[in-house]
Write an enzyme that holds these catalytic residues in place. Sequence first.
Site, PDB file in Angstrom:
ATOM      1  N   ARG A  92     115.529  85.455 -18.131  1.00 11.76           N
ATOM      2  CA  ARG A  92     115.228  84.166 -18.761  1.00 11.76           C
ATOM      3  C   ARG A  92     115.423  84.307 -20.263  1.00 11.76           C
ATOM      4  O   ARG A  92     115.086  85.342 -20.837  1.00 11.76           O
ATOM      5  CB  ARG A  92     113.742  83.793 -18.566  1.00 11.76           C
ATOM      6  N   LEU A  94     113.991  83.425 -23.770  1.00 10.37           N
ATOM      7  CA  LEU A  94     112.634  83.077 -24.183  1.00 10.37           C
ATOM      8  C   LEU A  94     112.656  81.944 -25.210  1.00 10.37           C
ATOM      9  O   LEU A  94     113.481  81.934 -26.121  1.00 10.37           O
ATOM     10  CB  LEU A  94     111.938  84.300 -24.765  1.00 10.37           C
ATOM     11  N   ASN A 108     113.702  94.378 -25.085  1.00 10.43           N
ATOM     12  CA  ASN A 108     114.586  94.152 -23.943  1.00 10.43           C
ATOM     13  C   ASN A 108     115.528  95.337 -23.801  1.00 10.43           C
ATOM     14  O   ASN A 108     115.848  96.012 -24.775  1.00 10.43           O
ATOM     15  CB  ASN A 108     115.410  92.876 -24.160  1.00 10.43           C
ATOM     16  N   HIS A 110     119.370  96.054 -22.467  1.00 10.86           N
ATOM     17  CA  HIS A 110     120.617  95.369 -22.109  1.00 10.86           C
ATOM     18  C   HIS A 110     121.650  96.438 -21.762  1.00 10.86           C
ATOM     19  O   HIS A 110     121.841  97.379 -22.532  1.00 10.86           O
ATOM     20  CB  HIS A 110     121.105  94.515 -23.275  1.00 10.86           C
ATOM     21  N   GLU A 175     119.595 104.089 -18.270  1.00 12.36           N
ATOM     22  CA  GLU A 175     118.551 103.093 -18.569  1.00 12.36           C
ATOM     23  C   GLU A 175     117.166 103.650 -18.266  1.00 12.36           C
ATOM     24  O   GLU A 175     116.225 103.499 -19.050  1.00 12.36           O
ATOM     25  CB  GLU A 175     118.751 101.820 -17.718  1.00 12.36           C
TER      26      GLU A 175
HETATM   27  C1  GAR Z   1     119.212  96.246 -15.493  1.00  9.84           C
HETATM   28  O1  GAR Z   1     120.505  96.823 -15.417  1.00  9.84           O
HETATM   29  C2  GAR Z   1     118.971  95.616 -16.854  1.00  9.84           C
HETATM   30  O2  GAR Z   1     119.501  96.363 -17.915  1.00  9.84           O
HETATM   31  C3  GAR Z   1     119.715  94.322 -16.689  1.00  9.84           C
HETATM   32  O3  GAR Z   1     119.362  93.882 -15.395  1.00  9.84           O
HETATM   33  C4  GAR Z   1     119.132  95.025 -14.573  1.00  9.84           C
HETATM   34  C5  GAR Z   1     117.763  94.891 -13.935  1.00  9.84           C
HETATM   35  O4  GAR Z   1     117.578  95.880 -12.966  1.00  9.84           O
HETATM   36  N1  GAR Z   1     119.370  93.355 -17.695  1.00  9.84           N
HETATM   37  C6  GAR Z   1     120.223  92.457 -18.189  1.00  9.84           C
HETATM   38  O5  GAR Z   1     121.370  92.334 -17.789  1.00  9.84           O
HETATM   39  C7  GAR Z   1     119.663  91.579 -19.284  1.00  9.84           C
HETATM   40  N2  GAR Z   1     120.712  90.787 -19.883  1.00  9.84           N
HETATM   41  P1  GAR Z   1     116.125  96.292 -12.478  1.00  9.84           P
HETATM   42  O6  GAR Z   1     115.438  95.014 -11.994  1.00  9.84           O
HETATM   43  O7  GAR Z   1     116.376  97.228 -11.344  1.00  9.84           O
HETATM   44  O8  GAR Z   1     115.403  96.928 -13.624  1.00  9.84           O
END
Ligand code: GAR
Length: 205
Positions: A92, A94, A108, A110, A175
């Site tokens: 989302r 914000l 966050n 990314h 990550e």
């Molecule tokens: C992750 O790869 C995160 O970096 C990405 O969504 C995925 C969530 O995975 N976020 C974005 O793309 C934000 N723009 P998860 O629910 O397994 O943590």
Amino acid sequence: PARLAILLSGRGSNMLALAREVRAGVLQGLAEVAVVFSNIPEAPGLAAAAELGFATASIDSRGRKRSEFDAEVVAKLQEFQPDYIVLAGYMRILSPTFIRAFAGRILNIHPADTHQHQGLHAYEWAWENRLPETKITVHLVDEGLDTGPVLAQAPVDLRGAQSLADVERRGLAVEHRFYADTLARLIRGELHPQTPASTATALPQ
Ligand code: GAR
């Protein structure tokens, strides 16, 4: 310890990685999970958090006006007195109301260099462009889409990647370590977010 509100919309693998580091890792003694919140009540990550024994909360965002929904979320989160709002796959944008309520304390992750790619499908972007390397970015959240001051970036080696699934597997492994490491450094006062201007001059030409 710093109180974390972890926000997610889906699978929750980053939430699980953070939880692991809080319980027995780099965040142990530095942070605790105050609440795991989702805008999607049936998100698998929310059920996983409840199974781990964390407090959970959800408010369904579907069909809701952003500002009203966010005001409700802010009130809900404030019940848990968080020091940091940690977005972990929270899909989302914000509203200003939300940003102001927790100014400078919203993070966050990314899965790309936010100077090069914003929004959804960052791993698809890296795969389709056959990038030899991508970056994971942890940044503070402002009112734009993935535009806030960068806290830290980590490289992901994509040489020889065979598929989108391969790219995602490599990226998520980074990550999962990097979010907790960066949060630990922030809590210890070791990180000073770059302003957009200093970020621009630090980029390779
Ligand atoms: C992750 O790869 C995160 O970096 C990405 O969504 C995925 C969530 O995975 N976020 C974005 O793309 C934000 N723009 P998860 O629910 O397994 O943590």
